[in-house]
Design an enzyme around this catalytic site. Sequence first.
Site: not given
Length: 188
Positions: A47-48
């Site tokens: 997700v980062c």
Amino acid sequence: MEPIINSQLPEFKVQAYHNGAFKTISSDDVKGKWAVFFFYPADFTFVCPTELVDVADKYDQLQAMGVEVYSVSTDSHFVHKAWHDASETIRKIKYPMLADPTGLLSRAFGVMIESEGMAYRGTFLVNPEGQIKIAEIHDNGIGRNADELLRKIEAAQFVATHDGEVCPAKWKKGDETLKPSIDLVGKI
């Protein structure tokens, strides 16, 4: 638990990867300007990069608003460079990537997950006086939206420069604001 809103930016000095070089960034570098601290769990995750690039896509707009962005994870500055070198997506990032391997910043902002040695997703807006004006913390499976961050920064900057006015829900730059008074009670 002490409220973080209106608390002072903690004193810090950390290593960072920025524009192809290692740099030292301290709380003194932040003073006198608007700043976003954008905590994320770790480099080389899923997700980062979506969030970091979402902010990178808005970076020119944020800079035009007088805002510096500092992404922060508990990785070292060496890992930030390795991720930057290995990922076309991460190469788009032009803002400083702060290294917090000791968790000093993550603890100071209340996002450290002690059992994992990494941070929750936390977004904090600091005003030029060093006060935290926005604090938002997400569980690590929930990504953030840079458009919403921009809207909140615009609202915080508006309120800071328009004494006695407040921004209602869904307010966007140019919309009407409110001036709280006894006359408004029951009309909103």
